[in-house]
Design a protein around this motif. Structure first.
Motif, PDB file in Angstrom:
ATOM      1  N   CYS A  80       0.867  -1.182   0.000  1.00 30.02           N
ATOM      2  CA  CYS A  80       0.000   0.000   0.000  1.00 30.02           C
ATOM      3  C   CYS A  80       0.901   1.229   0.000  1.00 30.02           C
ATOM      4  CB  CYS A  80      -0.903   0.017   1.224  1.00 30.02           C
ATOM      5  SG  CYS A  80      -1.908  -1.467   1.403  1.00 30.02           S
ATOM      6  N   PRO A 120      -2.871   2.207   4.271  1.00 26.25           N
ATOM      7  CA  PRO A 120      -4.257   1.721   4.146  1.00 26.25           C
ATOM      8  C   PRO A 120      -5.265   2.864   4.249  1.00 26.25           C
ATOM      9  CG  PRO A 120      -3.379   1.203   6.309  1.00 26.25           C
ATOM     10  CD  PRO A 120      -2.231   1.734   5.508  1.00 26.25           C
ATOM     11  N   SER A 160      -5.811  -5.300   2.239  1.00 24.51           N
ATOM     12  CA  SER A 160      -4.908  -4.666   3.193  1.00 24.51           C
ATOM     13  C   SER A 160      -4.793  -3.170   2.971  1.00 24.51           C
ATOM     14  CB  SER A 160      -3.520  -5.315   3.099  1.00 24.51           C
ATOM     15  OG  SER A 160      -3.006  -5.199   1.775  1.00 24.51           O
ATOM     16  N   CYS A 161      -5.152  -2.726   1.766  1.00 25.29           N
ATOM     17  CA  CYS A 161      -5.049  -1.299   1.456  1.00 25.29           C
ATOM     18  C   CYS A 161      -6.362  -0.552   1.655  1.00 25.29           C
ATOM     19  CB  CYS A 161      -4.570  -1.099   0.026  1.00 25.29           C
ATOM     20  SG  CYS A 161      -2.868  -1.662  -0.234  1.00 25.29           S
ATOM     21  N   HIS A 162      -7.461  -1.276   1.754  1.00 29.11           N
ATOM     22  CA  HIS A 162      -8.769  -0.651   1.970  1.00 29.11           C
ATOM     23  C   HIS A 162      -9.446  -1.383   3.123  1.00 29.11           C
ATOM     24  CE1 HIS A 162      -8.906   1.942  -1.639  1.00 29.11           C
ATOM     25  NE2 HIS A 162      -8.125   1.012  -2.171  1.00 29.11           N
TER      26      HIS A 162
END
Length: 347
Positions: free
Chosen positions: A52, A56, A83-85
């Protein structure tokens, strides 16, 4: 001398037995034409992003209603987030318990006499519920396994004035089938074939290339399900040649037991799933435990006894302001707001 039987207990078991008996009647229809349902499959997991660059992004999500729709929405948002949202979920529920219509009460305040007020069973083709029950380690029981009655299980369907259908002998399934076809023509067979076709298309929504889907409407269209979801059960059955009397006497009797709703209040797909009775089951102690498990697993903030009073779009932004009867500090700006209560209960 043995004490007399508690009349309330006897009445309760007769009520509980109605569901099993009604399912038994519908099972007669499928006896000569059994349906084949695919084995349960594990749903696809959305891959997590390994990197990311900007860190996040957290999305605030408000879900109104902690029934089956609200709890499962919270569960799957958490299940498939990357994992990023990330999702920061708040679930508002105006009642004091999770489960919506899936509510278990004790008859006459006797915990030994639990009765489901709605959503009393689920079936094998409902993969989400079956998978969730297994994941949460909930004790599954088949319909009829917990009934302890000694009365003969001969089913009659009563319409308020008379018996519209009555079995002659619960052990003579072929004779009862003959009576069914004599009274309703080929509608039992027509319903069975329609159910297999519709539910078969519905089950493909769990499989590639349709799942996971970006648009539920597009997936339903690709699988030719809009004719079922875009019509009431009554309209869908009539359009596919099912006798109105059979729809009223037998199919609606099933939807009223399972969903507490008539055919003109549910859509055609729900009607067909109701008739896919193979592997009918329930959770010991109440089906609400599935949805309670979903809420807990999701990590959502659950606000019971809390009514949402307004949802408004914040000018100049893509956010929503959610106000409720909770303390003002709990309400926050939301990126996504989802109302999961029945449309008949929305203002």
């Amino acid at each position: 001398m043995a004490p007399p039987e508690n009349p309330h207990r006897a009445l309760t078991w007769r009520r509980v037995s109605l569901l099993g008996l009604l399912l038994g009647l519908v099972s007669l229809i499928w006896l000569l034409y059994p349906s084949q349902t695919p084995e349960l499959q594990v749903l696809h997991k959305v891959p997590a992003l390994s990197e990311c660059p900007d860190g996040p992004i957290v999305h605030n999500v408000a879900i109104i209603g902690a029934g089956s729709a609200g709890s499962s929405a919270a569960y799957y948002l958490n299940e498939f987030q990357s994992s990023c949202h990330r999702a920061n979920i708040t679930v508002y529920e105006r009642n004091n318990c999770v489960g919506g219509r899936s509510t278990t009460v004790s008859v006459y305040d006797d915990p030994n006499e639990p009765v489901e007020l709605g959503a009393s069973i689920f079936v094998k083709v409902n993969r989400n519920l079956v998978n969730a029950a297994e994941k949460f380690g909930l004790p599954i029981q088949s319909i009829g396994s917990s009934r302890k009655i000694d009365i003969p299980e001969v089913l009659g369907v009563w319409d308020g004035d008379s018996f519209v259908f009555k079995q002659s002998d619960a052990t003579n399934s072929y004779w009862n089938l003959a009576k069914l076809f004599w009274k309703y023509g080929l509608s039992p067979l027509t319903t069975q074939n329609l159910m297999k076709k519709t539910v078969g298309s519905f089950l493909k929504m769990y499989e590639e290339p349709h799942f996971p889907f970006a648009s539920l409407t597009e997936a339903a269209s690709d699988l030719d399900l809009l004719s079922a979801t875009g019509a009431t059960g009554k309209q869908f059955l009539a359009a596919n040649g099912v006798n109105e009397k059979f729809a009223h006497d037998i199919i609606q009797a099933s939807t009223r037991v399972n969903y507490a709703q008539n055919l003109d209040q549910i859509h055609g797909l729900e009607t067909m799933v109701c008739m896919a009775i193979e592997g009918a089951m329930s959770i010991q102690g109440g089906n609400w435990q599935i949805f309670d498990g979903m809420i807990k697993t999701s990590g959502a903030t659950l606000l019971l006894n809390t009514t949402v009073t307004s949802i408004t779009k914040i000018p100049g932004t893509e956010k929503y302001a959610v106000k409720s009867t909770a303390a003002p500090a709990i309400d926050r700006e939301q990126d996504i707001s989802s109302t999961t209560t029945p449309t008949t209960e929305n203002n």
